[in-house]
Design an enzyme around this catalytic site. Structure first.
Site, mmCIF file in Angstrom:
data_model
loop_
_atom_site.group_PDB
_atom_site.id
_atom_site.type_symbol
_atom_site.label_atom_id
_atom_site.label_comp_id
_atom_site.label_asym_id
_atom_site.label_seq_id
_atom_site.Cartn_x
_atom_site.Cartn_y
_atom_site.Cartn_z
ATOM 1 N N CYS A 198 0.972 -1.302 -0.070
ATOM 2 C CA CYS A 198 -0.030 -0.045 0.340
ATOM 3 C C CYS A 198 0.733 1.395 -0.042
ATOM 4 O O CYS A 198 0.857 1.947 -0.954
ATOM 5 C CB CYS A 198 -1.061 0.002 1.195
HETATM 6 N N1 LIG Z 1 -3.081 -5.875 2.106
HETATM 7 C C1 LIG Z 1 -3.395 -4.846 2.453
HETATM 8 O O1 LIG Z 1 -3.128 -4.376 3.562
HETATM 9 C C2 LIG Z 1 -4.526 -3.858 1.969
HETATM 10 C C3 LIG Z 1 -5.026 -2.945 2.777
HETATM 11 C C4 LIG Z 1 -6.239 -2.246 2.052
HETATM 12 C C5 LIG Z 1 -6.380 -2.149 0.803
HETATM 13 N N2 LIG Z 1 -5.487 -3.130 -0.056
HETATM 14 C C6 LIG Z 1 -5.820 -3.063 -1.412
HETATM 15 O O2 LIG Z 1 -6.556 -4.291 -1.901
HETATM 16 C C7 LIG Z 1 -6.435 -4.822 -3.018
HETATM 17 C C8 LIG Z 1 -6.107 -6.416 -2.816
HETATM 18 O O3 LIG Z 1 -4.907 -6.318 -2.101
HETATM 19 P P1 LIG Z 1 -4.502 -7.637 -1.338
HETATM 20 O O4 LIG Z 1 -3.570 -7.338 -0.357
HETATM 21 O O5 LIG Z 1 -5.486 -8.435 -0.888
HETATM 22 O O6 LIG Z 1 -3.850 -8.611 -2.788
HETATM 23 P P2 LIG Z 1 -3.335 -9.992 -2.609
HETATM 24 O O7 LIG Z 1 -2.281 -10.080 -3.626
HETATM 25 O O8 LIG Z 1 -3.083 -10.586 -1.215
HETATM 26 O O9 LIG Z 1 -4.658 -10.665 -3.294
HETATM 27 C C9 LIG Z 1 -5.099 -10.546 -4.372
HETATM 28 C C10 LIG Z 1 -5.739 -11.795 -4.926
HETATM 29 O O10 LIG Z 1 -6.475 -11.416 -6.040
HETATM 30 C C11 LIG Z 1 -6.298 -12.674 -6.937
HETATM 31 N N3 LIG Z 1 -6.634 -12.227 -8.314
HETATM 32 C C12 LIG Z 1 -6.042 -11.401 -9.225
HETATM 33 N N4 LIG Z 1 -6.398 -11.322 -10.237
HETATM 34 C C13 LIG Z 1 -7.831 -12.001 -10.239
HETATM 35 C C14 LIG Z 1 -9.197 -12.268 -10.935
HETATM 36 N N5 LIG Z 1 -9.089 -11.605 -12.330
HETATM 37 N N6 LIG Z 1 -10.107 -13.016 -10.631
HETATM 38 C C15 LIG Z 1 -9.880 -13.452 -9.360
HETATM 39 N N7 LIG Z 1 -9.172 -13.392 -8.412
HETATM 40 C C16 LIG Z 1 -7.693 -12.626 -8.814
HETATM 41 C C17 LIG Z 1 -4.793 -13.019 -6.625
HETATM 42 O O11 LIG Z 1 -4.754 -14.289 -7.104
HETATM 43 C C18 LIG Z 1 -4.643 -12.959 -5.259
HETATM 44 O O12 LIG Z 1 -4.743 -14.043 -4.459
HETATM 45 C C19 LIG Z 1 -5.398 -3.852 -3.592
HETATM 46 O O13 LIG Z 1 -5.950 -2.923 -4.387
HETATM 47 C C20 LIG Z 1 -4.794 -3.411 -2.362
HETATM 48 O O14 LIG Z 1 -4.040 -2.213 -2.516
HETATM 49 C C21 LIG Z 1 -4.707 -3.851 0.541
#
Ligand SMILES: NC(=O)c1ccc[n+]([C@@H]2O[C@H](COP(=O)([O-])OP(=O)(O)OC[C@H]3O[C@@H](n4cnc5c(N)ncnc54)[C@H](O)[C@@H]3O)[C@@H](O)[C@H]2O)c1
Length: 396
Positions: free
Chosen positions: A253
């Site tokens: 992030c």
């Molecule tokens: N990790 C954090 O602390 C956090 C906090 C707030 C917001 N975010 C935001 O949330 C979003 C997701 O982050 P995350 O940390 O969960 O990512 P992550 O990488 O942990 O997980 C994302 C998942 O999405 C899957 N994916 C990708 N393309 C896909 C598709 N077309 N269909 C289905 N699944 C798909 C991947 O295989 C993966 O398992 C990002 O925008 C991030 O910036 C993350």
């Protein structure tokens, strides 16, 4: 409600468990078959969700992981929680958001409330998601995720949740959904406000971390303790917020989201100067750490055995994305040091395995997890602590 969550990573799985615990029928959809198989077996890959909890929800029939896009159809609510990275030129790369939207377009034939939780710039829900999905009259809302993995005080339940809808009907439905497992819902006037609030929150952190990182360098050059100054400043009961210096920023992030804001700022002709400068300062911290280690250890470190302790980007999580430990290790190796790393939570990383702390000439503590063996760290010849949590040693 029947709920499908696209993406079962840190955000998607957390929301899936929150919604399933509230009694919704949740499909946790992910394109990663290996991950889906693990989730089906009740194995969690994130800190905030235990395997027991997942198994209980699977057994009660409220959570089912799937990689079959046909499972998305018939949902009342579809949440998009996919990565939003930067491309090689450090510009927003919405390929995952587009792919998720295209999946909905191709497979979802009954109207649903579509919510984007992925972090992105203002206009994403309207222009990059709703505009791509055709054929069905869905409702659309933005509710950027604020989850902080590993944070035991603030969870999905008690962290206030922002909601902005494309239409009033979308807001009503989104409030109904989140109201079933979140304590405080805050409605804003548009999805763009919700989207911008999220990236501003993370920009606020990025800029303030850069400020204390620069200040730590000034304080050290002045011969005073930066951390003591910051702790003293934090005694002011108003108008000051404490941030801690460190070896740089990591995670998905803080190093990434501000560049989404900079991108839209540039598009509308406003140079995002603070973001640019904060990136420069934070990205230069590993080099500063290595310079201090060389000085503190009494000269060139070529041939010295160095252990870098804690390589995940923050304490008590195993997440190594964008970790500053990578640059610290690379720069120490460029100085000719023989570098290994130790992390109680990370077994293998970049093709290397965690090594014991014992016997190193130099220990550089990048991240300190609870229960880390401080006596083994202190037994090394020279210790440089980037976390400010080990008494009586050098550091920032
Ligand atoms: N990790 C954090 O602390 C956090 C906090 C707030 C917001 N975010 C935001 O949330 C979003 C997701 O982050 P995350 O940390 O969960 O990512 P992550 O990488 O942990 O997980 C994302 C998942 O999405 C899957 N994916 C990708 N393309 C896909 C598709 N077309 N269909 C289905 N699944 C798909 C991947 O295989 C993966 O398992 C990002 O925008 C991030 O910036 C993350």
């Amino acid at each position: 409600m029947r709920v499908a969550i696209i993406g079962q990573g840190y955000v998607g799985l957390t929301i899936a468990v929150g919604a399933a615990s509230a009694g919704h029928q949740v499909i946790g959809f992910d394109i990663n078959d290996v991950l889906v198989a693990r989730l089906k077996a009740g194995k969690s890959h994130i800190e905030g969700v235990s395997g027991d909890e997942l198994s209980r929800l699977i057994a009660s029939g409220t959570y089912l992981a799937s990689s079959d896009p046909a499972a998305l159809d018939g949902s009342d609510v579809i949440v998009i929680a996919v990565p939003t990275p930067l491309d090689e030129a450090r510009n927003p790369d919405l390929l995952f958001v587009h792919a998720a939207s295209d999946l909905i377009s191709a497979h979802v034939k009954s109207p649903a409330l579509i919510i984007n939780e992925s972090t992105s710039y203002p206009g994403t829900l309207r222009k990059e998601i709703a505009a791509r999905i055709s054929g069905v009259d869905h409702l659309y809302a933005s509710s950027p995720e604020r989850v902080d993995p590993g944070n035991t005080q603030w969870s999905t339940k008690n962290t206030p949740r922002l909601i902005g809808g494309l239409t009033p009907a979308a807001v009503v439905r989104a409030k109904e959904f989140y109201g079933s497992f979140c304590d405080i819902i805050i409605e804003v006037s548009s999805p763009e406000v919700a989207e911008a609030a999220k990236i501003f929150e993370n920009t606020f952190r990025q800029v303030n971390i850069a400020l204390v990182n620069e200040f730590a360098q000034i304080a050290d050059a002045l011969g005073i303790s930066g951390r003591e100054v910051l702790a003293a400043a934090a005694t002011k009961p108003y108008g000051f917020m404490e941030f801690n210096p460190g070896p740089g920023v990591g995670g998905h992030c803080i190093p990434v989201d501000p560049s989404y804001l900079a991108h839209v700022a540039n598009e509308v002709g406003v140079p995002a100067t603070f973001i640019k400068r904060a990136n420069e300062v934070n990205l230069a911290m590993p080099a500063y750490v290595v310079k201090r280690v060389v000085e503190g250890a009494g000269g060139p470190i070529s041939g010295k055995k160095v252990v870098v302790v804690g390589i995940s980007y923050k304490s008590n999580v195993a997440d190594t994305r964008e970790t500053p430990a990578a640059a610290v290790i690379d720069l120490l190796r460029e100085q000719g040091a023989s570098v290994v790393w130790h992390d109680d939570l990370v077994g293998t990383w970049r093709g290397e395995s965690s090594s014991p702390i014992n016997g190193a000439d130099i220990a550089v503590v990048v991240t300190k997890h609870d229960g880390m063996d401080v006596s083994a760290i202190k037994a090394c010849g020279y210790v440089f602590d980037c976390t400010g949590s080990i008494a009586g040693v050098d550091g920032i």
